[in-house]
Design an enzyme around this catalytic site. Structure first.
Site, PDB file in Angstrom:
ATOM      1  N   ARG A 132      14.010  -4.326  -0.812  1.00 12.87           N
ATOM      2  CA  ARG A 132      14.549  -3.693  -2.034  1.00 12.87           C
ATOM      3  C   ARG A 132      13.510  -2.761  -2.655  1.00 12.87           C
ATOM      4  O   ARG A 132      13.838  -1.679  -3.137  1.00 12.87           O
ATOM      5  CB  ARG A 132      14.986  -4.750  -3.043  1.00 12.87           C
ATOM      6  CG  ARG A 132      16.211  -5.543  -2.632  1.00 12.87           C
ATOM      7  CD  ARG A 132      16.891  -6.153  -3.849  1.00 12.87           C
ATOM      8  NE  ARG A 132      15.974  -6.954  -4.648  1.00 12.87           N
ATOM      9  CZ  ARG A 132      15.817  -8.271  -4.501  1.00 12.87           C
ATOM     10  NH1 ARG A 132      16.500  -8.915  -3.560  1.00 12.87           N
ATOM     11  NH2 ARG A 132      14.970  -8.950  -5.268  1.00 12.87           N
ATOM     12  N   ASP A 143      -4.549   2.472  -4.319  1.00 14.82           N
ATOM     13  CA  ASP A 143      -3.096   2.529  -4.081  1.00 14.82           C
ATOM     14  C   ASP A 143      -2.560   1.195  -3.575  1.00 14.82           C
ATOM     15  O   ASP A 143      -1.516   1.154  -2.924  1.00 14.82           O
ATOM     16  CB  ASP A 143      -2.777   3.639  -3.074  1.00 14.82           C
ATOM     17  CG  ASP A 143      -3.474   3.435  -1.732  1.00 14.82           C
ATOM     18  OD1 ASP A 143      -4.423   2.622  -1.685  1.00 14.82           O
ATOM     19  OD2 ASP A 143      -3.077   4.070  -0.744  1.00 14.82           O
ATOM     20  N   ASP A 155       0.856  -1.183   0.000  1.00 16.22           N
ATOM     21  CA  ASP A 155       0.000   0.000   0.000  1.00 16.22           C
ATOM     22  C   ASP A 155       0.898   1.240   0.000  1.00 16.22           C
ATOM     23  O   ASP A 155       1.908   1.300   0.723  1.00 16.22           O
ATOM     24  CB  ASP A 155      -0.893   0.007   1.242  1.00 16.22           C
ATOM     25  CG  ASP A 155      -1.867   1.161   1.239  1.00 16.22           C
ATOM     26  OD1 ASP A 155      -2.983   0.987   0.723  1.00 16.22           O
ATOM     27  OD2 ASP A 155      -1.499   2.241   1.756  1.00 16.22           O
TER      28      ASP A 155
END
Length: 317
Positions: free
Chosen positions: A255, A234, A191
């Site tokens: 990452r 989102d 999110d």
């Protein structure tokens, strides 16, 4: 004894022969004009598969002159992936004595472009039942196919990012449920933090741009056998199909966090807004349903938000 009615029919036909011969000649001329001037692509093919006659409409469709097409085999202008299906239709039509067949296939233009054609083919036999030739009509349906493909794509993809949508994500998870798992599968629920603030402060166009940029970051950090999709708004979902353990999934998530932190911040007046993510991870067990594993990853994501955002939280079912 000869049937008198049949004999009379023969006599009538003989008496009317000159008129009928002229009528047949006109019919042949009319059929020739129909073949040449038809807007539908048409051709006559030999039993060996060579073009014997082609009309101008077919020449235009394939962007090849008649002099080039005559003598070519139909396989040479057929997409390689459709040749076998065409041959099977030919064999089935003759074996079942249906007189022909119809199929949707791809043709190859002179420039290498693809034309989708609705092909209707019939064969003509001699008195011994041997095929003399095949007569085909082809309607260019490339635009129709393009529309159908676009609609099919939209049904499984997010229009803004081009990523698989929620339906496609769950379909992928369902396929894993149907077969035995050969390796662990990790699910990352992602999110964008404070996205409503971005929309309110910078507008929906900027919000859309952020969503697109985040989607690109997620794809860039995705392992070769992974999948990333947009759940809506989102929210994104990442599936790692060959994940050895939770630590490996967390490493991928970290990452992704780092790459998003490197995105250019948004500024309005003196306020600076940096983009960050909250990521929840769960490792799927055999037999876990798509709903269960997504719900667990979603719960882990909310835990990441509650404990400060911009972080990864892993949870085991």
């Amino acid at each position: 004894m000869v049937n008198p009615d049949a004999l009379q029919l023969l006599r009538d036909a003989e008496a009317d022969w000159p008129g009928r011969a002229e009528e047949w000649a006109r019919s042949e001329e009319w059929l020739g004009l129909l073949f040449e001037r038809s807007a539908t692509a048409m051709c006559v093919v030999s039993p060996k598969g060579e073009f014997m006659l082609v009309n101008p409409a077919l020449c235009r469709m394939l962007d090849r002159p008649a002099s080039e097409l005559i003598g070519m085999r139909w396989q040479e202008v057929t997409h390689p992936d459709d040749v076998q299906a065409d041959l099977e239709h030919v064999e089935r039509a003759f074996a079942t004595d249906t007189g022909g067949f119809r199929m949707l296939k791809r043709f190859i233009r002179a420039d290498g472009g693809i034309v989708w054609g609705d092909l209707a083919t019939s064969y003509i036999c001699d008195d011994a039942g041997t095929i003399r030739n095949w007569v085909s009509q082809i309607i260019d349906v490339s635009e129709r196919v393009a529309v159908q493909e676009e609609l099919a794509w939209q049904a499984t993809h997010d229009v803004l990012t081009g990523l698989p949508n929620r339906a496609a994500i769950f379909a992928h998870l369902d396929r894993r449920t149907e077969g035995p798992a050969t390796s662990a599968q990790a699910v990352l629920f992602i999110d964008v933090d404070n996205f409503k603030t971005v929309n309110d402060a910078f507008g929906h166009a900027t919000g859309d741009r952020i969503i697109v940029e985040v989607s690109r970051v997620l794809q860039s950090e995705l392992p070769p056998d992974g999948l990333v999709g947009r759940m809506g708004g989102d929210e994104f979902l990442v599936i790692l199909n060959s994940c050895p353990d939770t630590a490996a999934a967390v490493e991928v998530g970290q990452r992704m966090l780092a790459r998003v932190r490197d995105m250019s911040p948004l500024t309005t007046g003196e306020h600076v807004h940096r983009i960050s993510l909250s990521i929840g991870i769960t490792l799927r067990r055999d037999g876990d349903s798509p709903d269960e594993v997504v719900a667990q990853a979603d719960a882990a994501m909310y835990e990441a938000k509650q404990t400060g955002r911009d972080r990864v939280v892993a949870r085991l079912i």
